[in-house]
Design a protein around this motif. Structure first.
Motif, PDB file in Angstrom:
ATOM      1  N   ARG A 187       0.836  -1.197   0.000  1.00 57.48           N
ATOM      2  CA  ARG A 187       0.000   0.000   0.000  1.00 57.48           C
ATOM      3  C   ARG A 187       0.874   1.252   0.000  1.00 57.48           C
ATOM      4  O   ARG A 187       2.026   1.214   0.437  1.00 57.48           O
ATOM      5  CB  ARG A 187      -0.899   0.003   1.249  1.00 57.48           C
ATOM      6  N   CYS A 188       0.291   2.344  -0.471  1.00 62.48           N
ATOM      7  CA  CYS A 188       1.045   3.596  -0.568  1.00 62.48           C
ATOM      8  C   CYS A 188       1.563   4.057   0.804  1.00 62.48           C
ATOM      9  O   CYS A 188       2.690   4.542   0.915  1.00 62.48           O
ATOM     10  CB  CYS A 188       0.183   4.696  -1.181  1.00 62.48           C
ATOM     11  N   GLU A 189       0.733   3.934   1.868  1.00 62.17           N
ATOM     12  CA  GLU A 189       1.154   4.377   3.200  1.00 62.17           C
ATOM     13  C   GLU A 189       2.433   3.667   3.616  1.00 62.17           C
ATOM     14  O   GLU A 189       3.360   4.265   4.181  1.00 62.17           O
ATOM     15  CB  GLU A 189       0.064   4.097   4.255  1.00 62.17           C
TER      16      GLU A 189
ATOM     17  N   SER B 155       9.386  -2.039  -6.668  1.00 63.77           N
ATOM     18  CA  SER B 155       8.302  -2.523  -7.536  1.00 63.77           C
ATOM     19  C   SER B 155       7.098  -1.611  -7.426  1.00 63.77           C
ATOM     20  O   SER B 155       6.468  -1.260  -8.425  1.00 63.77           O
ATOM     21  CB  SER B 155       7.871  -3.941  -7.133  1.00 63.77           C
ATOM     22  N   HIS B 156       6.812  -1.210  -6.175  1.00 66.61           N
ATOM     23  CA  HIS B 156       5.667  -0.326  -5.972  1.00 66.61           C
ATOM     24  C   HIS B 156       5.872   0.996  -6.713  1.00 66.61           C
ATOM     25  O   HIS B 156       4.943   1.513  -7.338  1.00 66.61           O
ATOM     26  CB  HIS B 156       5.438  -0.067  -4.485  1.00 66.61           C
ATOM     27  N   LEU B 157       7.064   1.516  -6.655  1.00 66.87           N
ATOM     28  CA  LEU B 157       7.343   2.798  -7.318  1.00 66.87           C
ATOM     29  C   LEU B 157       7.134   2.695  -8.829  1.00 66.87           C
ATOM     30  O   LEU B 157       6.770   3.684  -9.479  1.00 66.87           O
ATOM     31  CB  LEU B 157       8.778   3.261  -7.028  1.00 66.87           C
TER      32      LEU B 157
ATOM     33  N   THR C 294       4.865   1.100 -10.277  1.00 64.56           N
ATOM     34  CA  THR C 294       3.447   1.056 -10.642  1.00 64.56           C
ATOM     35  C   THR C 294       2.648   2.205 -10.050  1.00 64.56           C
ATOM     36  O   THR C 294       1.480   2.365 -10.369  1.00 64.56           O
ATOM     37  CB  THR C 294       2.815  -0.262 -10.140  1.00 64.56           C
ATOM     38  N   CYS C 295       3.255   3.011  -9.156  1.00 62.84           N
ATOM     39  CA  CYS C 295       2.505   4.078  -8.473  1.00 62.84           C
ATOM     40  C   CYS C 295       3.149   5.433  -8.751  1.00 62.84           C
ATOM     41  O   CYS C 295       4.225   5.736  -8.245  1.00 62.84           O
ATOM     42  CB  CYS C 295       2.445   3.807  -6.971  1.00 62.84           C
ATOM     43  N   THR C 296       2.483   6.236  -9.551  1.00 63.67           N
ATOM     44  CA  THR C 296       3.018   7.542  -9.942  1.00 63.67           C
ATOM     45  C   THR C 296       3.184   8.450  -8.731  1.00 63.67           C
ATOM     46  O   THR C 296       4.180   9.170  -8.605  1.00 63.67           O
ATOM     47  CB  THR C 296       2.057   8.244 -10.920  1.00 63.67           C
ATOM     48  N   SER C 297       2.205   8.414  -7.833  1.00 61.37           N
ATOM     49  CA  SER C 297       2.227   9.293  -6.671  1.00 61.37           C
ATOM     50  C   SER C 297       3.466   9.036  -5.810  1.00 61.37           C
ATOM     51  O   SER C 297       4.200   9.969  -5.448  1.00 61.37           O
ATOM     52  CB  SER C 297       0.940   9.079  -5.874  1.00 61.37           C
ATOM     53  N   CYS C 298       3.731   7.788  -5.476  1.00 68.12           N
ATOM     54  CA  CYS C 298       4.899   7.458  -4.643  1.00 68.12           C
ATOM     55  C   CYS C 298       6.194   7.708  -5.412  1.00 68.12           C
ATOM     56  O   CYS C 298       7.203   8.127  -4.817  1.00 68.12           O
ATOM     57  CB  CYS C 298       4.828   6.003  -4.172  1.00 68.12           C
ATOM     58  N   ALA C 299       6.174   7.450  -6.724  1.00 64.26           N
ATOM     59  CA  ALA C 299       7.373   7.687  -7.532  1.00 64.26           C
ATOM     60  C   ALA C 299       7.723   9.170  -7.545  1.00 64.26           C
ATOM     61  O   ALA C 299       8.897   9.561  -7.461  1.00 64.26           O
ATOM     62  CB  ALA C 299       7.158   7.174  -8.948  1.00 64.26           C
TER      63      ALA C 299
HETATM   64 ZN   LIG Z   1       2.095   4.514  -3.907  1.00 66.15          ZN
END
Ligand SMILES: [Zn+2]
Lengths: 235, 183
Positions: free
Chosen positions: A2-4, A28-30, A32-37
């Protein structure tokens, strides 16, 4: 992931402190997730900005004066603390290797200048027994409790006749170089000589009067007090 | 580097004053830079650097070599900086307590700001950091030290040193949020 959860790891990731087992899944999360990247990249940019912040470069003169100034502080500290036998002073001593006549000569000059130039209220006693000292000095001599009076050992300053001996702290001295050696044996002379050597090393072109001027008012008083405690008279 | 430092210290303790000169010349810039980044003031940085080397001089014979010389040196410098900051000596060249500029999204991104303004904004933000956080940040970012070494310098646990560092980075991130896009 999750993003959190990813967010709490971003700083460690940027800092390269994220344990290996968590690193892969966070990366891996980064992907697929623009916000966290975006957040990750913002931290990277911030740290790059911090790293690039330059310290204003001081002038070349600043660095030229840095070590001499430090030595001055160390000398001052040594003078103030008067801890002559501590181990840490061993290195200090070896900074200045001068011939003993030089040290003594400088000490003589220092004492002369100290009394004659820098301490106008404290006049030297005339050393010539055949001359009459100025009234004010006679009075000063009488007033001093133990009769000890400082005077200038510099022949030019006091118009001393050549060949006539001095008595310095109970020691008979008949020529200026021996006088210098006798002064050197006084316990406080090493301190003043050390101090003046430092000034000389730092500014060889300067006037000796300036070296004396570099002493603080308190230090001058200490020297003066010590000087007063030695008896200077003719044999 | 570490051997070279210890070699110079050995020479100094044997009475070779020039070894101390070398030690100072070798380390003076990093000491000054650390002091400047802590105090944010050139005069304080100079005073702190001089005081720190004076303290090194007086205590070199008591340095037990359980850490590297640089760790020991940095510890002295940081402690002097903390004393300076706690005494509240000179003001930094910018106002420390000044609140961050209000964030106005319409007011342009970092890319549109002059370089000077960008540096000023960063400097102002760093000046708002508590001293321990500032120390952790600069020791990590500019001196590339491990958190373990930073902990030793600050006299805290490694976990605490990390917390100081991460708090510092997060605080800067918040205060420079209006510069985010271009940064
Ligand atoms: Zn995220």
């Amino acid at each position: 992931m999750r993003c959190e959860e990813a967010e709490t790891r971003l700083l460690e990731l940027v800092d390269e402190e994220l344990p290996f087992e968590r690193r892969g899944e966070t990366l891996s999360h980064l992907q697929t997730c623009t916000s966290c990247a975006t957040e990750f990249s913002a931290y990277q940019n911030l740290l790059a900005l911090v790293q690039a912040e330059a310290v204003p470069e001081p002038s070349p003169r600043f660095w030229e004066e840095f070590l001499p100034s430090l030595k001055h502080h160390i000398q001052q500290e040594a003078f103030d603390s008067k801890q002559e036998s501590t181990g840490s002073l061993a290195g200090l001593r070896s900074w200045f290797v001068f011939s003993r006549p030089f040290i003594a000569g400088v000490a003589v000059a220092a004492v002369s200048i100290l009394i004659v130039i820098r301490l106008p209220g404290f006049l030297p006693v005339w050393p010539d027994r055949h001359d009459t000292p100025p009234a004010r000095e006679q009075s000063a001599s009488r007033e001093s409790g133990n009769g000890s009076v400082a005077m200038s050992p510099n022949a030019d300053d006091v118009k001393r006749r050549s060949g006539e001996p001095y008595v310095l702290a109970g020691e008979i001295v008949d020529d200026p170089s021996a006088l210098a050696a006798a002064i050197e044996r006084l316990p406080w002379v090493n301190e003043i000589a050390d101090r003046i050597e430092t000034a000389w090393v730092q500014h060889p072109e300067s006037d000796p009067a300036e070296w004396i001027a570099s002493l603080s008012e308190e230090e001058r008083q200490i020297l003066l007090d010590r000087l007063r405690s030695f008896r200077w008279s003719q044999s | 580097m570490r051997e070279a430092d210890f070699g110079l210290i050995d020479r100094f303790l044997r009475g070779d004053g020039t070894a101390f000169d070398e030690l100072v010349r070798k380390r003076q810039r990093e000491v000054y830079n650390l002091a400047y980044r802590m105090t944010r003031n050139a005069e304080d940085a100079r005073d702190v650097s001089q005081e720190a080397f004076l303290q090194v001089y007086k205590n070199l014979d008591r340095f037990d070599r359980r850490s590297s010389f640089s760790t020991w040196l940095y510890r002295i410098v940081v402690n002097r900086c903390l004393n300076h900051l706690n005494r509240g000596s000179r003001s930094p060249h910018r106002v420390v307590d000044e609140a961050p500029e209000p964030v106005d999204p319409s007011e342009g991104s970092l890319g549109q700001l002059e370089e000077k303004e960008r540096q000023d904004a960063l400097a102002r933000a760093i000046e708002t950091l508590p001293p321990q956080q500032r120390a952790s940040l600069t020791l990590r970012v500019h001196h590339q030290l491990a958190h373990r070494e930073i902990a030793e310098i600050l006299g805290v646990t490694e976990a605490t040193a990390k917390v100081h560092y991460f708090h510092a980075v997060k605080a800067l991130r918040q205060r420079l949020a209006h510069l985010r896009e271009g940064a």
